[in-house]
Design a protein around this motif. Structure first.
Motif, PDB file in Angstrom:
ATOM      1  N   ASP A  23       0.831  -1.206   0.000  1.00  0.00           N
ATOM      2  CA  ASP A  23       0.000   0.000   0.000  1.00  0.00           C
ATOM      3  C   ASP A  23       0.864   1.254   0.000  1.00  0.00           C
ATOM      4  O   ASP A  23       0.562   2.225  -0.709  1.00  0.00           O
ATOM      5  CB  ASP A  23      -0.923  -0.008   1.224  1.00  0.00           C
ATOM      6  CG  ASP A  23      -1.845   1.197   1.243  1.00  0.00           C
ATOM      7  OD1 ASP A  23      -2.626   1.363   0.279  1.00  0.00           O
ATOM      8  OD2 ASP A  23      -1.771   1.987   2.204  1.00  0.00           O
TER       9      ASP A  23
ATOM     10  N   ASP B  26       1.793   6.871  -6.881  1.00  0.00           N
ATOM     11  CA  ASP B  26       0.756   7.806  -7.297  1.00  0.00           C
ATOM     12  C   ASP B  26       1.192   9.260  -7.108  1.00  0.00           C
ATOM     13  O   ASP B  26       0.822  10.133  -7.898  1.00  0.00           O
ATOM     14  CB  ASP B  26      -0.534   7.551  -6.507  1.00  0.00           C
ATOM     15  CG  ASP B  26      -1.249   6.283  -6.937  1.00  0.00           C
ATOM     16  OD1 ASP B  26      -0.952   5.780  -8.045  1.00  0.00           O
ATOM     17  OD2 ASP B  26      -2.085   5.774  -6.158  1.00  0.00           O
TER      18      ASP B  26
ATOM     19  N   ARG C   8       2.234   1.722  -3.540  1.00  0.00           N
ATOM     20  CA  ARG C   8       1.211   2.214  -4.472  1.00  0.00           C
ATOM     21  C   ARG C   8       0.983   3.718  -4.290  1.00  0.00           C
ATOM     22  O   ARG C   8       0.915   4.474  -5.264  1.00  0.00           O
ATOM     23  CB  ARG C   8      -0.109   1.456  -4.261  1.00  0.00           C
ATOM     24  CG  ARG C   8      -0.187   0.113  -4.959  1.00  0.00           C
ATOM     25  CD  ARG C   8      -1.605  -0.419  -4.922  1.00  0.00           C
ATOM     26  NE  ARG C   8      -2.056  -0.655  -3.558  1.00  0.00           N
ATOM     27  CZ  ARG C   8      -1.989  -1.834  -2.942  1.00  0.00           C
ATOM     28  NH1 ARG C   8      -1.504  -2.886  -3.593  1.00  0.00           N
ATOM     29  NH2 ARG C   8      -2.423  -1.981  -1.701  1.00  0.00           N
TER      30      ARG C   8
ATOM     31  N   ARG D 148       0.883  -0.525 -13.444  1.00  0.00           N
ATOM     32  CA  ARG D 148       2.134   0.209 -13.637  1.00  0.00           C
ATOM     33  C   ARG D 148       3.243  -0.715 -14.132  1.00  0.00           C
ATOM     34  O   ARG D 148       3.301  -1.891 -13.760  1.00  0.00           O
ATOM     35  CB  ARG D 148       2.587   0.852 -12.328  1.00  0.00           C
ATOM     36  CG  ARG D 148       1.737   2.029 -11.888  1.00  0.00           C
ATOM     37  CD  ARG D 148       2.326   2.707 -10.657  1.00  0.00           C
ATOM     38  NE  ARG D 148       1.565   3.900 -10.283  1.00  0.00           N
ATOM     39  CZ  ARG D 148       1.764   5.096 -10.806  1.00  0.00           C
ATOM     40  NH1 ARG D 148       2.717   5.264 -11.723  1.00  0.00           N
ATOM     41  NH2 ARG D 148       1.033   6.123 -10.419  1.00  0.00           N
TER      42      ARG D 148
ATOM     43  N   SER E 196      -1.781  -2.656 -10.231  1.00  0.00           N
ATOM     44  CA  SER E 196      -2.151  -1.261 -10.466  1.00  0.00           C
ATOM     45  C   SER E 196      -1.989  -0.860 -11.924  1.00  0.00           C
ATOM     46  O   SER E 196      -2.340   0.262 -12.299  1.00  0.00           O
ATOM     47  CB  SER E 196      -1.291  -0.344  -9.588  1.00  0.00           C
ATOM     48  OG  SER E 196       0.055  -0.306 -10.060  1.00  0.00           O
TER      49      SER E 196
END
Length: 462
Positions: A309, A316, A312, A354, A352
Motif C-alpha cells: 500500500d 501515485d 502504491r 504500472r 495497479s
C-alpha cells in the motif's frame, strides 16, 4: 506516512509545487547549518552558477529508461558509495569509467541488449546517516554526512556543516563531468579499442581468459559489419554516459532546479537521474515533495519494510501521469529477505497497471560488520540477492531491467569473496572507503559475467 487527503492534493494539484515547497514539509537527513545568513549567501551564489547537465540529456535518458522498462535495454548504474573532494582526479575518474565500460561490454555481449550507462558520480557527495552525532572517547560531534556537508576528520571544525562546501561540490561535479565528456567525445569509449579500458588486473585475474574471449568476439563482429558496410561504423566510436546521485541535501538541489527555454516545467540540472533513499521516502516528507515536481526521471530505493500500500501511494504521488521512463524502483532487500519481501511489491505494481523500471541493488541489504569492526559485504550474498531477484521477477511475470552497484576502479579490498576469494584478513590490505564497502574492479566484472549467465539460464529454461 501522510493522510490520504495530503496524497491526493500532491498528485492532483501540481500548480501548488515550487522548488522550495519542500521546506514546508517534515525534513529528514538535512544538515544543521549554524549560520542561516551564511547558508543564504552560498545558495544565492550556487543558484547563479551554470547547470551541470542539460534538459535534453535528461529527456533522452528518460526515453532510454522507458525502453529498459519495456525489456529493450538494460540499466547499469554504478559508482562510489560517496565521492570525496580529494578523489576528484583524472586517474580515479578514468578508472571508474573503464570498469563501467568493461562491465557494459560484457553485458552487451551476453544479454544482446543495448546498455544504459549511469554513473554514481559527479554529485554523490552526501550520505544519509543512522544517527545525527558520533561519540568517540567521551567526545560527541556531528556525524560525517559526506564532503558536500562536512569533513570526515573527528574534530569540531571538520564536522561543522559548512555552506561553502555546496559551492565546492558543484565545482568538483563540474570538473568530473567535463573530464568524462572529454574522454567519451575523444574516443576513449571506442569499441574499436577496448584495450584503452584495460586495468592492470587483467593480466593476472582468473577471469582474464573469459573477458579476452568476449573482447575478441566483439572485435571480430565489428570488423565483419564494417567490411559489409565498406566503411567504419562511427556509432561505435562513442557511448552515452549519464550521471546520478541521491538527491539528499535539498538546499543544494533546489539551487540547481531551473526552468529552461522551450520546455515546460522544472528540471533538476545537478544530475540526470536523482534518487530518493529509503530513509527519506516518507510520502508527506520533504524529499517526496521536492521530487514530485521535477521532470527528471527519478528513482526510489525500496527495502523489506515497505508495504504494497505504501508503494502504491508513493507511485501515485511521484508519477501520477504514469509517464514512461519517469519512475524507477530500486529494490534492496538482502539475500535472505528478497524471496519473501519482493513478491508482494511486484504484485501490487502489476495489479495497479504500472510498469516501472525494476532495478536490483544487491549491495545495501547485505552490509555487515566483521570482528574487527569494519563494514563489509560478502560477494556470495551480493550474488545471491541478484540471482534471487531474477528468479522472483520471472515468477511474478515482471522484468528485472537493471542493476545498481557500489563499485570502484581501484584495487581495493572492501568486499569479501569473489574470484580471488578475499577474506576478512584481506580487508586491512586496501580498505579505502570512508562510508560503505565497494566492489573492486575485478569483482564488478565478475558480477557482470554472472548477470549474463543467470539471464541466459532463465531464457534457456523457458
Amino acid at each position: 506516512m501522510a493522510a490520504p487527503e495530503r496524497i491526493a492534493s500532491l498528485s492532483t494539484a501540481p500548480a501548488e509545487w515550487s522548488p522550495s515547497s519542500w521546506q514546508a514539509c517534515p525534513q529528514a537527513q538535512q544538515p544543521a547549518y549554524a549560520d542561516a545568513t551564511e547558508l543564504e549567501r552560498a545558495l544565492a551564489q550556487l543558484s547563479q552558477l551554470p547547470p551541470l547537465v542539460t534538459s535534453w540529456e535528461i529527456l533522452s535518458l528518460k526515453r532510454l529508461l522507458a525502453e529498459a522498462a519495456a525489456g529493450e535495454r538494460f540499466l547499469l548504474q554504478g559508482g562510489d558509495c560517496a565521492e570525496s573532494f580529494d578523489d576528484c582526479s583524472s586517474p580515479l575518474i578514468s578508472n571508474r569509467l573503464k570498469v563501467m565500460l568493461q562491465m557494459s561490454l560484457v553485458l552487451v555481449h551476453g544479454l544482446k541488449l543495448p546498455v544504459v550507462r549511469v554513473g554514481r558520480f559527479a554529485g554523490q557527495y552526501a550520505k544519509p546517516r543512522s544517527a545525527d552525532s558520533e561519540t568517540r572517547d567521551g567526545v560527541t560531534l556531528p556525524s560525517y554526512r559526506g564532503d558536500l556537508v562536512n569533513a570526515a576528520a573527528f574534530t569540531a571544525e571538520a564536522r561543522r556543516a559548512d555552506p561553502q562546501r555546496l559551492i565546492r561540490g558543484h565545482a568538483r561535479s563540474a570538473m568530473t563531468m567535463n573530464f568524462v565528456r572529454a574522454l567519451v567525445d575523444g574516443g576513449f569509449a571506442d569499441l574499436h579499442h577496448p584495450e584503452y579500458w584495460d586495468l592492470g588486473w587483467v593480466k593476472h585475474s582468473p577471469l582474464q581468459d573469459e573477458y579476452r574471449a568476449m573482447v575478441e568476439s566483439i572485435g571480430n563482429s565489428l570488423r565483419f559489419m564494417e567490411t559489409l558496410a565498406g566503411e567504419p561504423l562511427g556509432s561505435f566510436q562513442r557511448v552515452d554516459f549519464y550521471t546520478s546521485h541521491e538527491a539528499l541535501v535539498l538546499h543544494y538541489e533546489q539551487a540547481l532546479t531551473r526552468q529552461v527555454p522551450r520546455q515546460a516545467g522544472w528540471f533538476n540540472l545537478s544530475t540526470h537521474f536523482p534518487w530518493i533513499g529509503m530513509r527519506t521516502a516518507a510520502i508527506d516528507g520533504a524529499h517526496v515533495e521536492y521530487f514530485r515536481g521535477i521532470r527528471n526521471p527519478i528513482a526510489v530505493k525500496i527495502g523489506p519494510s515497505v508495504t504494497p500500500d505504501q508503494l502504491r501511494r508513493l507511485a501515485d504521488v511521484l508519477d501520477p501521469e504514469r509517464e514512461p521512463g519517469r519512475l524507477t524502483l530500486i529494490h534492496r532487500m538482502g539475500a535472505t529477505r528478497i524471496g519473501d519481501a519482493l513478491p508482494p511489491l511486484l504484485a501490487a505494481m502489476k495489479a495497479s497497471g504500472r510498469t516501472p523500471l525494476w532495478v536490483c541493488d544487491p549491495m545495501h541489504g547485505n552490509t555487515e560488520t566483521v570482528g574487527n569492526g569494519v563494514k563489509t559485504r560478502r560477494f556470495e550474498n551480493i550474488r545471491g540477492e541478484l540471482d534471487s531477484a531474477f528468479d522472483v521477477h520471472a515468477a511474478a511475470g515482471t522484468r528485472l531491467g537493471g542493476v545498481h552497484l557500489e563499485l570502484t576502479g581501484e584495487n581495493v579490498t572492501e568486499c569479501m569473496g569473489g574470484a580471488r576469494d578475499l577474506t576478512e584478513t584481506d580487508l586491512a590490505r586496501a580498505y579505502k572507503s570512508q562510508v560503505d564497502p565497494r566492489l573492486n574492479y575485478e569483482q564488478s566484472l565478475e558480477l557482470a559475467m554472472l548477470i549474463v549467465r543467470k539471464r541466459g539460464a532463465l531464457q534457456a529454461s523457458r
